[in-house]
Motif scaffolding. Structure first.
Motif, PDB file in Angstrom:
ATOM      1  N   UNK A 417      16.472  -1.469  -9.684  1.00 16.53           N
ATOM      2  CA  UNK A 417      16.271  -2.807  -9.153  1.00 16.53           C
ATOM      3  C   UNK A 417      16.119  -3.827 -10.284  1.00 16.53           C
ATOM      4  N   UNK A 419      17.295  -3.376 -13.260  1.00 17.86           N
ATOM      5  CA  UNK A 419      18.584  -3.460 -13.947  1.00 17.86           C
ATOM      6  C   UNK A 419      19.547  -4.351 -13.184  1.00 17.86           C
ATOM      7  N   UNK A 420      19.474  -4.250 -11.852  1.00 18.55           N
ATOM      8  CA  UNK A 420      20.330  -5.099 -11.036  1.00 18.55           C
ATOM      9  C   UNK A 420      20.101  -6.562 -11.336  1.00 18.55           C
ATOM     10  N   UNK A 421      18.837  -6.907 -11.466  1.00 17.76           N
ATOM     11  CA  UNK A 421      18.500  -8.299 -11.733  1.00 17.76           C
ATOM     12  C   UNK A 421      18.917  -8.687 -13.146  1.00 17.76           C
ATOM     13  N   UNK A 422      18.624  -7.798 -14.096  1.00 16.90           N
ATOM     14  CA  UNK A 422      18.957  -8.101 -15.489  1.00 16.90           C
ATOM     15  C   UNK A 422      20.462  -8.221 -15.674  1.00 16.90           C
ATOM     16  N   UNK A 423      21.232  -7.357 -14.971  1.00 16.09           N
ATOM     17  CA  UNK A 423      22.680  -7.369 -15.124  1.00 16.09           C
ATOM     18  C   UNK A 423      23.280  -8.664 -14.613  1.00 16.09           C
ATOM     19  N   UNK A 424      22.558  -9.358 -13.747  1.00 13.98           N
ATOM     20  CA  UNK A 424      23.060 -10.636 -13.253  1.00 13.98           C
ATOM     21  C   UNK A 424      22.706 -11.764 -14.214  1.00 13.98           C
ATOM     22  N   UNK A 425      22.097 -11.395 -15.318  1.00 10.46           N
ATOM     23  CA  UNK A 425      21.805 -12.407 -16.324  1.00 10.46           C
ATOM     24  C   UNK A 425      20.415 -12.972 -16.234  1.00 10.46           C
ATOM     25  N   UNK A 426      19.541 -12.318 -15.468  1.00 10.90           N
ATOM     26  CA  UNK A 426      18.162 -12.789 -15.417  1.00 10.90           C
ATOM     27  C   UNK A 426      17.441 -12.343 -16.677  1.00 10.90           C
ATOM     28  N   UNK A 431      13.134 -11.687 -13.955  1.00  9.24           N
ATOM     29  CA  UNK A 431      13.143 -10.444 -13.174  1.00  9.24           C
ATOM     30  C   UNK A 431      11.748 -10.107 -12.677  1.00  9.24           C
TER      31      UNK A 431
ATOM     32  N   UNK B 105      20.798 -12.491 -21.972  1.00  8.92           N
ATOM     33  CA  UNK B 105      21.005 -12.844 -20.559  1.00  8.92           C
ATOM     34  C   UNK B 105      22.304 -13.616 -20.380  1.00  8.92           C
ATOM     35  N   UNK B 121      17.818  -6.794  -3.591  1.00 11.27           N
ATOM     36  CA  UNK B 121      16.487  -7.263  -3.954  1.00 11.27           C
ATOM     37  C   UNK B 121      15.661  -7.488  -2.696  1.00 11.27           C
TER      38      UNK B 121
END
Lengths: 547, 160
Positions: A417, A419-426, A431, B105, B121
Motif C-alpha cells: 500500500x 509502495x502504491x502511493x510512493x510509485x504514484x510520486x507521493x 504517503x 518523487x 487506498x
C-alpha cells in the motif's frame, strides 16, 4: 492409577484451571460492581423512618431515625453482662439532628420495647448539620404563626419550594453575575499591574481602567443590594418541630434543602424522589466538607481533565511512534528508546506526580510566570498546580501506551500500500499523511482507550499537580477564555478518598463513597465505550483493505 | 559459492518487423553494468539494456530471475528495501536517475508503474483515481471530475 495419568495427560486439569481462573475473575468483577451498586445507590432511596421505644439502664426513651443496618454482636465485647441476655442483635440507627446530639447510635435489640412508623414523621435534608428528623408542629412567617396542625405540612412544602426558587435566583446572581464581575475586576487589576510594570502607566490609561472598575463596582453593588433583599426574603419563614426527646426546635426554612414524609409516601412517589435525588447528586455542588450535596464539580473536573489529556497525548504519542517506526534508522538507539518508553509505562504513577510538580509546576510554570505573567506576582498564575499541569502529567504517564499501540498499527500496514502511493510520486510524508496514518487510526484509538482508562482512574499524581478537595470554580465556564487551564479542579477519584477518609463524619460519608465510586466507574465505562465505538467505525472503514 | 547468472532477455514488440534495429531506436532507459544486491545476495548481474521509446517492451524470464527487481529499479522503488546496494547506473533520457540532485518523487511521477496485485487506498474510488493528480496539487473539482471520469470510462478501462 492409569486413569489419573490419562486424565492428567489429556490436558483437562489445565482446562479446569483456566475455567476456574476465569470464573474467579468474573465473580470478582461482578461482586465488586454489585457491592458498589447496592451500597451506593441504596443511599438515594427514601427509607422509612422508625420510632423506637427503648428501655435500658438509663431509663425509657424514644428514638426517631433511619435503620442503617443490623448486626450480630457478642455483648461481652461491648462490656455488657453477657449472662443476662446472651449474644444479641444490635441496630445502627441514624438519628440525625447532629447539632443537638449524636447522629448515629447503636441500640440493642433486646432493649427495644416497640417499633412504629408514624406517617407524620418528617425528614429534612438541610444545608448544614446533615439530616433532621422530627414532627412538624407549626409554620411561622417572621414571628406570626401561619399554619399548624393538619395544614402545617402543606404550608411547609409550599414555603420550602418558594425558598428553593429564591435560592436559585441568589445563586444565579452570586455565582454567575457577580462571579463574572469579580473575574473582570481581577483582569483589570492585572492589566493595571502590567501597565505599571511595563512603565506604561500613563494617567490616561489608568483613568480608563479606573472608569471601568468604578462601573463594575457600581454593578456589583446593585447586585449586592438585590442579593441582600433576596436573602431577607429567604430567611423570612421558619418551622417549629418536635424532636425525639420531646424538645421543640425552630428550623429556618432557609436551611431546608428538601422535606419529606417518607412513611406516608407511596412506592411511585419514592421512585420519583429517588430519581430526583440521584439527579441532584450528579448535578449539585458538594456541601458540608463534601459529605452532603452532589459531586458535579468532581465529575466535570474528571471529564475535562481526561479529555484535555487525550488531546495532548494523542499527537505526541503518534508523532513519537511515527518517528520511531518510519523515520529513525532501526538500530541500537531506537532499541534503547523503545526500551525506555516501555519502562516509562512501569514507573509508579506517584513518581510522575513528583516529576509533574517539580518540572511542570515549579520549573516550567514558574518560568512562564516570571517571563510572561509578572503582573500576577506574588501570587502564581501557572506556577501552581492546576488543570493543565495535571493533564500534562497524565499525558506523560499514558504516553507509552499510545506510542506502543501506534507503532504496532504502523507495522501492520501492508507494504504494497505504501509502495502504491510512493510509485504514484507521493513523498514519504504524503504517503504517511494520506494513506498510512488513516489506516493506523484504529490502533491509535486503541492506545487512546487504554490511556483514558488509566488516566481517569489515576489519583496519586493528581493530588500533587492540581486536584483539590473543593474547587470554587469549574475549569470551564462562561468567562473568557472559557477553558481555564490554570485552575485547580476536583476529581472523582480524589473525592472518594476525601469523603471516605478525611471526612469528620464517617458513617454519613460511607454511602457517598460507594455512590461516587459507582459514578467514577460509570464515567470510565462511558468514555471507553465512546472511544471503542469510534474505533470500531474506523476499523469497519478500513477492514477490506488491511486484511 | 557460485552464483548462477540468469540472462535477461529483452524482447521488443516490433512495429515494423522488417526495419527493426534496436541500435537505431531512441532509448528511454539505458542501464550500464547495473548490479543490485539485497544485502549479501546479488539479484542483478551487470545488466546492460536499452529500452526504446514509444514501444512496448516485455521482460520474460523464470520466477526469481530479477524481472521485478530491474523494473523496480527504474523508478527507484528498491530504495525502500533495507540493505539494498547498487552499482552501475540507469539513465533516463540520458540522465542518471541515482544522481543526488534527482527528486525521487518527481522521478516516480514520470515513471509510472502498475503492480502485480491491485492495492486500492483506504479512500473512495474517486479519491483513488484522483490520488496522483491530488499529489501534484490539482485540487480543482472540475478538472478532477473530468479526469476521473475519463479514467473510469475511457481507454484504460476498455470501452467508451
Amino acid at each position: 492409577m492409569q486413569n489419573i495419568s490419562k486424565w492428567w495427560k489429556s490436558g483437562s486439569p489445565w482446562i479446569w484451571l483456566n475455567a476456574g481462573a476465569v470464573a474467579i475473575s468474573m465473580v470478582t468483577v461482578i461482586g465488586l460492581l454489585t457491592l458498589i451498586l447496592v451500597r451506593g445507590l441504596g443511599h438515594f432511596w427514601a427509607a422509612d423512618i422508625i420510632e423506637v421505644r427503648y428501655q435500658d439502664s438509663n431509663g425509657a426513651q424514644t428514638m426517631i431515625g433511619e435503620l442503617i443496618r443490623k448486626e450480630q454482636v457478642d455483648l461481652k465485647n461491648l462490656g455488657k453482662e453477657a449472662s443476662e441476655r446472651g449474644n444479641g442483635e444490635r441496630w445502627l440507627l441514624k438519628t440525625g439532628n447532629r447539632e443537638l446530639s449524636a447522629d448515629f447510635r447503636w441500640i440493642e435489640q433486646a432493649n427495644i420495647v416497640s417499633v412504629s412508623t408514624p406517617k407524620e414523621l418528617v425528614v429534612l435534608e438541610r444545608k448544614e448539620w446533615g439530616d433532621f428528623y422530627g414532627y412538624l408542629i407549626s409554620v411561622s412567617e417572621k414571628d406570626t404563626l401561619v399554619a399548624d396542625g393538619g395544614e402545617a405540612w402543606d404550608e411547609f412544602t409550599r414555603r420550602v419550594e418558594r425558598v428553593e426558587g429564591l435560592g436559585k435566583k441568589t445563586h444565579q446572581l452570586e455565582r454567575v453575575e457577580m462571579g463574572a464581575i469579580n473575574y473582570q475586576l481581577e483582569q483589570l487589576r492585572l492589566k493595571r499591574r502590567k501597565l505599571e510594570l511595563d512603565g506604561n502607566d500613563t494617567p490616561a490609561a489608568l483613568e480608563k481602567i479606573n472608569v471601568k472598575v468604578q462601573k463594575l463596582g457600581r454593578e456589583f453593588d446593585s447586585y449586592m443590594v438585590d442579593v441582600r433583599a433576596l436573602n431577607k426574603e429567604i430567611e423570612r419563614d421558619s418551622a417549629l418541630f418536635q424532636i425525639m426527646d420531646g424538645q421543640k426546635v425552630t428550623i429556618s426554612i432557609a436551611q431546608v434543602v428538601e422535606g419529606l414524609r417518607p412513611n406516608s409516601m407511596s412506592t411511585v412517589q419514592k421512585i420519583g424522589n429517588y430519581i430526583s435525588t440521584f439527579v441532584g447528586f450528579v448535578s449539585d455542588n458538594p456541601r458540608e466538607a463534601n459529605t452532603e450535596g452532589g459531586v458535579f464539580p468532581a465529575i466535570f473536573g474528571t471529564v475535562v481533565m481526561v479529555l484535555t489529556m487525550s488531546i495532548i497525548v494523542t499527537p505526541f504519542g503518534v508523532i513519537a511512534a511515527v518517528y520511531l517506526r518510519e523515520y529513525a534508522s532501526q538500530g541500537i538507539v531506537t532499541k534503547i528508546v523503545r526500551i525506555a518508553v516501555n519502562n516509562l509505562a512501569g514507573v509508579p504513577s506517584i513518581v510522575f506526580g513528583v516529576f509533574g510538580l517539580g518540572f511542570f509546576v515549579y520549573f516550567l510554570g514558574g518560568s512562564i510566570d516570571s517571563l510572561f505573567y509578572p503582573e500576577y506576582a506574588p501570587a502564581p498564575y501557572l506556577g501552581t498546580s492546576g488543570m493543565m499541569w495535571a493533564s500534562l502529567t497524565l499525558a506523560l504517564l499514558t504516553l507509552p501506551v499510545v506510542i506502543v499501540s501506534t507503532e504496532e498499527g504502523l507495522t501492520r500496514i501492508p507494504r504494497n500500500l505504501r509502495e502504491g502511493s510512493l510509485a504514484l510520486g507521493a513523498t514519504k510524508a504524503e504517503t504517511l499523511w494520506k494513506v498510512v496514518l488513516p489506516m493506523a487510526s484504529p490502533s491509535i484509538m486503541t492506545g487512546l482507550i487504554l490511556a483514558v482508562a488509566r488516566a481517569a482512574g489515576e489519583v496519586a499524581p493528581l493530588m500533587l499537580v492540581g486536584v483539590v478537595k473543593l474547587a470554587p470554580e469549574l475549569p470551564l465556564d462562561g468567562n473568557f477564555p472559557f477553558l481555564h487551564i490554570e485552575r485547580k479542579f476536583m476529581h472523582l477519584g480524589f473525592h472518594i478518598y476525601d469523603v471516605g477518609f478525611q471526612s469528620p463524619n464517617v458513617e454519613a460519608a460511607q454511602p457517598l463513597v460507594y455512590a461516587t465510586a459507582f459514578l467514577l466507574v460509570l464515567i470510565i465505562v462511558i468514555l471507553n465505550l465512546a472511544a471503542i465505538l469510534l474505533r470500531n467505525n474506523l476499523r469497519e472503514k478500513y477492514r477490506g483493505i488491511a486484511g | 559459492m557460485t552464483t548462477v547468472q540468469t540472462p535477461i532477455s529483452v524482447s521488443i514488440a516490433p512495429m515494423d518487423k522488417d526495419n527493426l534495429d534496436i541500435g537505431k531506436e531512441v532509448s528511454t532507459f539505458e542501464t550500464k553494468n547495473f548490479n543490485l544486491f539485497y544485502g549479501e545476495k546479488q539479484a542483478l548481474h551487470g545488466v546492460n539494456i536499452k529500452i526504446p521509446e514509444h514501444r512496448v517492451t516485455a521482460f520474460i524470464g523464470p520466477s526469481g530471475c530479477g524481472k521485478s527487481t530491474l523494473l523496480r529499479s527504474f523508478n527507484r522503488m528498491n530504495d525502500l528495501v533495507d540493505n539494498v546496494r547498487i552499482e552501475g547506473e540507469i539513465l533516463l533520457g540520458g540522465k542518471d536517475i541515482h544522481h543526488p540532485k534527482v527528486d525521487v518523487s518527481n522521478l516516480r511521477r514520470q515513471v509510472g508503474m502498475v503492480f502485480q496485485r491491485p492495492n486500492p487506498f483506504p479512500k473512495s474510488i474517486y479519491e483513488n483515481v484522483g490520488y496522483g493528480l491530488r499529489l501534484q496539487g490539482v485540487n480543482q473539482r472540475s478538472i478532477l471530475d473530468d479526469k476521473v471520469e475519463w479514467a473510469l470510462k475511457g481507454p484504460p478501462c476498455g470501452t467508451r
